[in-house]
Design an enzyme around this catalytic site. Structure first.
Site, PDB file in Angstrom:
ATOM      1  N   ARG A  76      14.301   7.064  38.023  1.00  0.00           N
ATOM      2  CA  ARG A  76      13.540   8.313  38.509  1.00  0.00           C
ATOM      3  C   ARG A  76      13.253   9.125  37.358  1.00  0.00           C
ATOM      4  NH1 ARG A  76      15.953   8.709  44.577  1.00  0.00           N
ATOM      5  NH2 ARG A  76      14.536   7.303  45.468  1.00  0.00           N
ATOM      6  N   GLY A 114      19.470   0.478  49.486  1.00  0.00           N
ATOM      7  CA  GLY A 114      20.683   0.159  48.470  1.00  0.00           C
ATOM      8  C   GLY A 114      22.045   0.819  49.479  1.00  0.00           C
ATOM      9  N   ARG A 122      10.705   8.098  47.128  1.00  0.00           N
ATOM     10  CA  ARG A 122      10.729   9.722  46.645  1.00  0.00           C
ATOM     11  C   ARG A 122       9.842  10.226  45.767  1.00  0.00           C
ATOM     12  NH1 ARG A 122      14.597  10.860  50.368  1.00  0.00           N
ATOM     13  NH2 ARG A 122      16.588   9.470  50.411  1.00  0.00           N
ATOM     14  N   LYS A 160      18.283   4.373  40.437  1.00  0.00           N
ATOM     15  CA  LYS A 160      18.041   4.473  41.829  1.00  0.00           C
ATOM     16  C   LYS A 160      16.770   3.499  42.245  1.00  0.00           C
ATOM     17  CE  LYS A 160      20.545   7.766  43.199  1.00  0.00           C
ATOM     18  NZ  LYS A 160      21.623   7.306  44.067  1.00  0.00           N
ATOM     19  N   GLN A 218      27.945   5.604  48.529  1.00  0.00           N
ATOM     20  CA  GLN A 218      28.048   4.244  49.166  1.00  0.00           C
ATOM     21  C   GLN A 218      29.198   3.550  48.766  1.00  0.00           C
ATOM     22  OE1 GLN A 218      24.221   2.956  47.073  1.00  0.00           O
ATOM     23  NE2 GLN A 218      23.028   4.082  48.734  1.00  0.00           N
ATOM     24  N   SER A 278      29.294   8.002  43.730  1.00  0.00           N
ATOM     25  CA  SER A 278      28.678   7.196  44.748  1.00  0.00           C
ATOM     26  C   SER A 278      29.125   7.296  45.849  1.00  0.00           C
ATOM     27  CB  SER A 278      28.120   5.636  44.226  1.00  0.00           C
ATOM     28  OG  SER A 278      27.833   5.004  45.350  1.00  0.00           O
ATOM     29  N   ASP A 304      18.943  13.016  45.756  1.00  0.00           N
ATOM     30  CA  ASP A 304      17.978  12.499  46.256  1.00  0.00           C
ATOM     31  C   ASP A 304      16.605  13.612  46.153  1.00  0.00           C
ATOM     32  OD1 ASP A 304      19.309  10.053  46.771  1.00  0.00           O
ATOM     33  OD2 ASP A 304      19.413  10.462  48.833  1.00  0.00           O
ATOM     34  N   ARG A 319      19.311  -3.395  41.119  1.00  0.00           N
ATOM     35  CA  ARG A 319      20.207  -2.227  41.042  1.00  0.00           C
ATOM     36  C   ARG A 319      21.807  -2.559  40.860  1.00  0.00           C
ATOM     37  NH1 ARG A 319      18.518   1.790  45.697  1.00  0.00           N
ATOM     38  NH2 ARG A 319      20.111   2.927  44.564  1.00  0.00           N
ATOM     39  N   LYS A 358      19.089   9.953  57.146  1.00  0.00           N
ATOM     40  CA  LYS A 358      19.187   8.667  56.942  1.00  0.00           C
ATOM     41  C   LYS A 358      20.846   8.325  56.697  1.00  0.00           C
ATOM     42  CE  LYS A 358      17.089   6.992  52.864  1.00  0.00           C
ATOM     43  NZ  LYS A 358      18.065   5.828  52.115  1.00  0.00           N
TER      44      LYS A 358
HETATM   45  C1  S3P Z   1      23.545   7.580  49.924  1.00  0.00           C
HETATM   46  C2  S3P Z   1      24.292   7.885  48.657  1.00  0.00           C
HETATM   47  C3  S3P Z   1      23.450   8.197  47.502  1.00  0.00           C
HETATM   48  C4  S3P Z   1      22.054   8.359  47.823  1.00  0.00           C
HETATM   49  C5  S3P Z   1      21.270   7.379  48.814  1.00  0.00           C
HETATM   50  C6  S3P Z   1      22.139   7.384  50.152  1.00  0.00           C
HETATM   51  C7  S3P Z   1      24.471   7.349  51.162  1.00  0.00           C
HETATM   52  O1  S3P Z   1      23.469   7.053  46.763  1.00  0.00           O
HETATM   53  O2  S3P Z   1      21.181   8.595  46.559  1.00  0.00           O
HETATM   54  O3  S3P Z   1      19.986   7.743  49.027  1.00  0.00           O
HETATM   55  O4  S3P Z   1      23.965   7.210  52.195  1.00  0.00           O
HETATM   56  O5  S3P Z   1      25.690   7.161  50.804  1.00  0.00           O
HETATM   57  P1  S3P Z   1      24.736   6.581  45.648  1.00  0.00           P
HETATM   58  O6  S3P Z   1      25.877   6.207  46.654  1.00  0.00           O
HETATM   59  O7  S3P Z   1      24.187   5.337  44.766  1.00  0.00           O
HETATM   60  O8  S3P Z   1      24.730   7.803  44.718  1.00  0.00           O
END
Ligand code: S3P
Length: 408
Positions: A324, A81, A366, A320, A153, A151, A293, A109, A12
């Site tokens: 969780r 997210g 999850r 999350k 992201q 993070s 995750d 979030r 993903k």
């Molecule tokens: C992800 C980063 C993680 C993960 C999410 C996917 C990504 O989140 O938990 O399912 O694709 O960069 P965080 O960046 O909030 O840690």
């Protein structure tokens, strides 16, 4: 028992990223084995609203990009997210003005972790701490930024914006979060440590199987008597395999083979057998980052292992798709596990016989899939729960189909 060999749809995290890079490329890109989950569809829908032509067939997605532009003013991120945070960097830096919104869970979030550094980078974003967040088309400047929270992201959002600037940015990740963005960039020819305007042509990419989704099948195979399964072509990136490494240390019969490098990512096959002698061990902060995750399904495994286990430094789990820590402890307690909530983690003592229970999904995919596996362990039979089936589409639409295929 579970028996047989399967392939999984694409990871993903990588799927979101290759789609966005295909939108930034000039010309046509083709992606094989893209994730079919709802979260990735959200990213795809937003790109389609921005003049990116996407042709979907069963095996391949073709993406034609000329210019990113849009008449739309609102963009729906659903439960995703990753879509929200990556789009906050990508859209305004690519000339789009609008508002991002999401479902009830996503709207709670935290977004300031990403909007604050993006503002420093010169992106015009409203000051909201949560979605909806409005932004205006912006010319990014540059930034020298060290991540304050673990993070990927946030890191990726900053990189996506920085890649549209003439000035050089430095983005430092002391937490070693997942590094797919950096690896895709290398594949596209970007070998610089700094990020600035980068032009590239359409490309081909084959997404390796989703390692986070594999963790549900791996755990089921380790815990269901006489199981023996193989999952082929799985992502084996060192920032993502905390779960596999810990399972090996705990005595789960898990073997990897056929290791190779594809598109700057490591890929392999994974074999797992029913394991009778699993011992609990503690997780440190670095372990948690590399299996963030996988903690819900890991907690289930720990209830069946010998000894006490403590997970610490897992505050990120509270923000999350649900809290969780609360969701895991609540549900596994219903199943009769010896489990307690800590401020920043969980304590579990095993092994404890699980008994069927009524569960609460907390609308979290999850948590739902973890409890589906817990139900199989407790009831010693396979039944499909419609609510869980629906929630699994967020990240792993093939979840029940694959378990049914392997279950004998
Ligand atoms: C992800 C980063 C993680 C993960 C999410 C996917 C990504 O989140 O938990 O399912 O694709 O960069 P965080 O960046 O909030 O840690």
């Amino acid at each position: 028992m579970l028996k047989g060999t399967i392939n999984l749809k694409g990871d993903k995290s990588i799927s979101h990223r290759v789609l966005i890079f295909a939108a930034m490329a000039k010309g046509q890109s083709s992606i094989i084995n893209l994730s079919a989950c709802d979260d990735v569809k959200r990213t795809m829908d937003i790109l389609e609203k921005c003049n990116i032509k996407i042709i979907k067939s069963n095996h391949q997605i073709n993406i034609n990009s000329t210019k990113v532009k849009s008449n739309a003013k609102t963009f729906d991120c659903g439960n995703s997210g990753t879509t929200a945070r990556l789009m906050l960097g990508f859209l305004p830096a690519n000339g789009i003005t609008g508002t991002l919104y999401g479902d009830e869970s996503l709207s709670q979030r935290p977004m300031s972790r990403v909007s604050k550094p993006l503002q420093e980078l010169g992106i015009n974003i409203s000051n909201n701490k949560t979605l909806p967040i409005s932004f205006k088309k912006s010319h990014p400047k540059n930034i020298n930024y060290t991540l304050k929270v673990p993070s990927a992201q946030v890191k990726t959002s900053l990189i996506l914006a920085a890649l549209m600037s003439d000035k050089k940015s430095i983005i430092v990740d002391p937490f070693k979060t997942r590094d797919h963005t950096e690896r895709i960039l290398k594949y596209l020819g970007h070998h610089d440590k700094q990020f600035y305007k980068f032009k590239f042509k359409g490309f081909q990419y084959n997404v390796p199987g989703d390692i986070s989704n594999a963790s549900f099948i791996i755990t089921a195979a380790a815990l269901i008597p006489n199981s023996d399964i193989k999952i082929k072509n799985i992502l084996y990136n060192k920032t993502r395999i905390g779960y596999i490494n810990i399972l090996k240390k705990m005595g789960v019969k898990i073997k990897t083979s056929n290791h190779r490098s594809e598109f700057y990512e490591e890929v392999c096959d994974i074999e797992v057998k029913y394991s009778t002698n699993i011992k609990n061990i503690n997780l440190n902060n670095e372990d948690v980052v590399s299996m963030i995750d996988e903690i819900p399904i890991f907690a289930l495994l720990a209830t069946q292992a010998k000894g006490t286990l403590i997970i610490k430094g897992a505050n990120e789990l509270r923000i999350k798709e649900s809290d969780r820590i609360k969701a895991i402890v609540y549900n596994l307690k219903q199943f009769n596990a010896d489990i307690n909530e800590l401020d920043d983690g969980i304590r579990i003592k095993g092994p404890k016989r699980l008994y069927s229970a009524s569960i609460k999904t907390f609308s979290d995919h999850r948590i739902a899939m973890t409890m589906a596996i817990a139900a199989i362990i407790a009831e010693k039979k396979f039944v499909i729960n419609k609510d869980i089936e629906l929630l699994s589409c967020t990240s792993f639409p093939e979840f029940y189909h694959l378990i049914k295929l392997l279950y004998v």
